[in-house]
Enzyme design. Structure first.
Site, PDB file in Angstrom:
ATOM      1  N   ARG A  17     -81.458 -31.334 -30.532  1.00  0.00           N
ATOM      2  CA  ARG A  17     -81.058 -31.640 -29.133  1.00  0.00           C
ATOM      3  C   ARG A  17     -82.031 -31.652 -27.994  1.00  0.00           C
ATOM      4  NH1 ARG A  17     -81.299 -29.644 -24.266  1.00  0.00           N
ATOM      5  NH2 ARG A  17     -81.471 -27.400 -25.247  1.00  0.00           N
ATOM      6  N   ASP A  18     -82.810 -30.637 -27.611  1.00  0.00           N
ATOM      7  CA  ASP A  18     -83.660 -30.547 -26.810  1.00  0.00           C
ATOM      8  C   ASP A  18     -84.819 -31.504 -27.196  1.00  0.00           C
ATOM      9  OD1 ASP A  18     -85.507 -29.824 -24.559  1.00  0.00           O
ATOM     10  OD2 ASP A  18     -84.769 -27.777 -24.480  1.00  0.00           O
ATOM     11  N   HIS A 211     -90.583 -24.007 -22.717  1.00  0.00           N
ATOM     12  CA  HIS A 211     -91.430 -25.080 -22.705  1.00  0.00           C
ATOM     13  C   HIS A 211     -92.908 -24.834 -22.468  1.00  0.00           C
ATOM     14  CE1 HIS A 211     -88.003 -27.975 -22.931  1.00  0.00           C
ATOM     15  NE2 HIS A 211     -87.320 -27.057 -22.625  1.00  0.00           N
ATOM     16  N   CYS A 242     -86.862 -31.925 -20.531  1.00  0.00           N
ATOM     17  CA  CYS A 242     -85.556 -32.201 -19.847  1.00  0.00           C
ATOM     18  C   CYS A 242     -85.574 -33.569 -19.007  1.00  0.00           C
ATOM     19  CB  CYS A 242     -85.125 -30.904 -19.139  1.00  0.00           C
ATOM     20  SG  CYS A 242     -83.549 -31.357 -18.251  1.00  0.00           S
TER      21      CYS A 242
HETATM   22  P1  HMG Z   1     -70.388 -35.351 -13.024  1.00  0.00           P
HETATM   23  O1  HMG Z   1     -70.851 -36.889 -12.583  1.00  0.00           O
HETATM   24  O2  HMG Z   1     -70.515 -34.429 -12.042  1.00  0.00           O
HETATM   25  O3  HMG Z   1     -68.984 -35.357 -13.889  1.00  0.00           O
HETATM   26  O4  HMG Z   1     -71.273 -35.061 -14.400  1.00  0.00           O
HETATM   27  P2  HMG Z   1     -67.523 -35.795 -13.525  1.00  0.00           P
HETATM   28  O5  HMG Z   1     -66.610 -34.669 -13.991  1.00  0.00           O
HETATM   29  O6  HMG Z   1     -67.508 -36.128 -11.906  1.00  0.00           O
HETATM   30  O7  HMG Z   1     -67.207 -37.181 -14.452  1.00  0.00           O
HETATM   31  C1  HMG Z   1     -67.936 -38.254 -14.140  1.00  0.00           C
HETATM   32  C2  HMG Z   1     -68.099 -39.087 -15.355  1.00  0.00           C
HETATM   33  O8  HMG Z   1     -68.750 -38.326 -16.595  1.00  0.00           O
HETATM   34  C3  HMG Z   1     -66.664 -39.420 -15.904  1.00  0.00           C
HETATM   35  O9  HMG Z   1     -66.814 -40.658 -16.667  1.00  0.00           O
HETATM   36  C4  HMG Z   1     -66.345 -38.298 -17.039  1.00  0.00           C
HETATM   37  O10 HMG Z   1     -65.552 -38.714 -17.834  1.00  0.00           O
HETATM   38  C5  HMG Z   1     -67.915 -38.346 -17.547  1.00  0.00           C
HETATM   39  P3  HMG Z   1     -66.388 -42.093 -15.728  1.00  0.00           P
HETATM   40  O11 HMG Z   1     -65.058 -42.020 -15.276  1.00  0.00           O
HETATM   41  O12 HMG Z   1     -67.557 -42.316 -14.691  1.00  0.00           O
HETATM   42  O13 HMG Z   1     -66.454 -43.091 -16.892  1.00  0.00           O
HETATM   43  N1  HMG Z   1     -68.093 -37.122 -18.250  1.00  0.00           N
HETATM   44  C6  HMG Z   1     -68.291 -36.689 -19.455  1.00  0.00           C
HETATM   45  N2  HMG Z   1     -68.637 -37.521 -20.318  1.00  0.00           N
HETATM   46  C7  HMG Z   1     -69.000 -37.115 -21.640  1.00  0.00           C
HETATM   47  N3  HMG Z   1     -68.884 -35.747 -21.877  1.00  0.00           N
HETATM   48  C8  HMG Z   1     -68.874 -34.943 -20.753  1.00  0.00           C
HETATM   49  C9  HMG Z   1     -68.505 -35.450 -19.813  1.00  0.00           C
HETATM   50  N4  HMG Z   1     -68.214 -34.784 -18.514  1.00  0.00           N
HETATM   51  C10 HMG Z   1     -67.953 -35.777 -17.493  1.00  0.00           C
HETATM   52  N5  HMG Z   1     -69.072 -33.445 -20.989  1.00  0.00           N
HETATM   53  C11 HMG Z   1     -72.037 -33.628 -16.267  1.00  0.00           C
HETATM   54  C12 HMG Z   1     -71.486 -33.645 -14.612  1.00  0.00           C
HETATM   55  C13 HMG Z   1     -72.440 -32.303 -16.509  1.00  0.00           C
HETATM   56  C14 HMG Z   1     -71.235 -34.320 -17.230  1.00  0.00           C
HETATM   57  C15 HMG Z   1     -73.415 -34.574 -16.020  1.00  0.00           C
HETATM   58  O14 HMG Z   1     -74.148 -34.100 -15.122  1.00  0.00           O
HETATM   59  C16 HMG Z   1     -74.286 -34.635 -17.240  1.00  0.00           C
HETATM   60  O15 HMG Z   1     -73.665 -34.912 -18.435  1.00  0.00           O
HETATM   61  N6  HMG Z   1     -75.227 -34.074 -17.064  1.00  0.00           N
HETATM   62  C17 HMG Z   1     -76.321 -33.935 -18.401  1.00  0.00           C
HETATM   63  C18 HMG Z   1     -77.097 -32.811 -18.178  1.00  0.00           C
HETATM   64  C19 HMG Z   1     -77.996 -32.523 -19.626  1.00  0.00           C
HETATM   65  O16 HMG Z   1     -77.517 -32.986 -20.692  1.00  0.00           O
HETATM   66  N7  HMG Z   1     -79.167 -31.952 -19.265  1.00  0.00           N
HETATM   67  C20 HMG Z   1     -80.086 -31.781 -20.543  1.00  0.00           C
HETATM   68  C21 HMG Z   1     -79.429 -30.584 -21.313  1.00  0.00           C
HETATM   69  S1  HMG Z   1     -80.092 -29.007 -20.313  1.00  0.00           S
HETATM   70  C22 HMG Z   1     -81.552 -28.611 -20.744  1.00  0.00           C
HETATM   71  O17 HMG Z   1     -82.439 -29.691 -21.501  1.00  0.00           O
HETATM   72  C23 HMG Z   1     -82.184 -27.180 -20.337  1.00  0.00           C
HETATM   73  C24 HMG Z   1     -82.389 -26.478 -21.536  1.00  0.00           C
HETATM   74  O18 HMG Z   1     -82.998 -26.802 -22.766  1.00  0.00           O
HETATM   75  C25 HMG Z   1     -82.759 -24.995 -21.158  1.00  0.00           C
HETATM   76  C26 HMG Z   1     -84.097 -25.400 -20.463  1.00  0.00           C
HETATM   77  O19 HMG Z   1     -85.141 -25.583 -21.077  1.00  0.00           O
HETATM   78  O20 HMG Z   1     -84.137 -25.133 -19.201  1.00  0.00           O
HETATM   79  C27 HMG Z   1     -80.883 -26.019 -22.187  1.00  0.00           C
HETATM   80 MG    MG Z   2     -85.308 -26.816 -22.819  1.00  0.00          MG
END
Ligand code: HMG
Ligand code: MG
Length: 310
Positions: A17-18, A211, A242
């Site tokens: 994933r990450d 990280h 990320c």
């Molecule tokens: P948004 O645009 O605010 O959401 O995104 P929305 O509810 O307004 O929906 C907009 C569109 O997204 C719609 O589709 C929804 O259906 C769709 P449209 O009508 O435009 O076609 N949607 C989704 N589609 C699939 N799966 C879902 C989903 N939710 C809404 N779950 C959202 C909000 C959170 C979805 C967006 O900001 C997003 O996907 N962000 C990605 C964040 C991410 O994956 N970041 C990386 C992981 S975190 C990380 O790496 C950190 C970690 O490792 C710890 C560290 O190191 O810090 C964990």
């Molecule tokens: Mg991370």
């Protein structure tokens, strides 16, 4: 006399994933499945497989359902997935994860960039996820990003970390991970952030996710061990990053952590040689050398012994 270190450490390999989410080139589903297979063959018992996020935001994770369908489940292995909201949870549930991860941030700016809402709003999105997951018998973990520093805000205080820990506890999150998204934490600061989580969670329900951007991750893990923390996220071959934290490099490599822990006499249940194979496999898929120092050294040593045996 220094405090005794834990005798056993639990690692969640977040490589699939990450590790892969930030890869620009598409990685075929079969290789993600192949990586999970090799990690479990190496004895990894907790694997973060994919995330159910918007494919527009993170295209690399768009094959989440196919990856979950493709993995060969092994007894005793637990499969984790990230879910930011109910839409993600509803998509994830039929794929039978064992643990779901909601991911918030200690800094407001990062919360906005990463999940497009404020910290408080994120908690309101996580609340029904936690309720539904617990009702379905799944474990709920909460990741707290930017706990040691934020690419947009800069410094992040231990108070800000504790605020999110408290909010997560309030919605039923069972385990919290203190995440150093951009790798700027140093050992004493990491201990202070972790100690804030320990005010609210037992020692077995707090983990570190580091990280290695500034080369501090192993030192930070050792600092956590000193205060009794025995759960960490690591990433095979040191993959990771990320998309919303530019310049942040990979997670600490699982191989490096296992090498250090073996040297300390701490058990992980992981076979380092087989883990090195998993790292070499995914690095080969990506067309680059493993970032793991231990992985590279062990591969080089193998090369030498093969030459000597020839
Ligand atoms: P948004 O645009 O605010 O959401 O995104 P929305 O509810 O307004 O929906 C907009 C569109 O997204 C719609 O589709 C929804 O259906 C769709 P449209 O009508 O435009 O076609 N949607 C989704 N589609 C699939 N799966 C879902 C989903 N939710 C809404 N779950 C959202 C909000 C959170 C979805 C967006 O900001 C997003 O996907 N962000 C990605 C964040 C991410 O994956 N970041 C990386 C992981 S975190 C990380 O790496 C950190 C970690 O490792 C710890 C560290 O190191 O810090 C964990
Ligand atoms: Mg991370």
């Amino acid at each position: 006399m220094p405090a005794a270190l834990p005798t056993h450490v639990h690692l969640v390999d977040v490589g699939p994933r990450d590790g892969l989410q930030n890869e620009k080139q598409p990685v075929a589903t079969e290789y993600k499945v192949g990586l999970v297979l090799r990690l479990q063959a190496a004895g990894v018992r907790d694997i973060e497989v994919t995330s159910f996020v918007s494919p527009k935001w993170v295209p690399q994770m768009a094959d989440n359902v196919a990856v979950m369908a493709g993995i060969e489940r092994a007894p005793g292995v637990r499969y984790h997935v990230l879910v930011p909201n109910m839409k993600g949870f509803e998509a994830a549930l039929p794929t039978r994860p064992d643990e779901v991860v909601v991911f918030g941030a200690a800094s407001e700016a990062f919360s906005q960039r990463n999940i497009n809402c404020s910290v408080e709003q994120s908690i309101e999105r996580f609340r029904p996820v936690a309720e539904a997951a617990l009702a379905a018998g799944l474990k709920v973990r909460g990741a707290i990003s930017t706990a040691l520093g934020c690419p947009y805000q800069g410094e992040v205080s231990a108070d800000e970390v504790e605020r999110v820990v408290r909010l997560m506890k309030g919605i039923g999150v069972q385990h919290v991970g203190i995440a150093d998204t951009i790798g700027v934490g140093t050992p004493r600061r990491v201990q202070r952030a972790i100690e804030r989580a320990l005010r609210h969670y037992p020692i077995d329900e707090v983990s570190g996710h580091f990280h290695d951007t500034y080369g501090q991750a192993l030192a930070n893990i050792y600092a956590c061990l000193e205060i009794g923390v025995a759960h960490f996220d690591t990433s095979v071959a040191g993959l990771g990053g990320c998309p919303y934290a530019k310049g942040a490099t990979g997670n600490v490599a699982t191989e490096d952590v296992v090498f250090m822990l073996e040297g300390l006499g701490i058990a992980t249940g992981i076979d380092l040689d087989a883990l090195v194979d998993a790292g070499a496999y995914i690095s080969g898929v990506l067309g680059r050398a493993p970032i793991s120092r231990a992985g590279k050294a062990l591969l080089a040593r193998r090369g030498k012994s093969e030459v000597a045996a020839a």
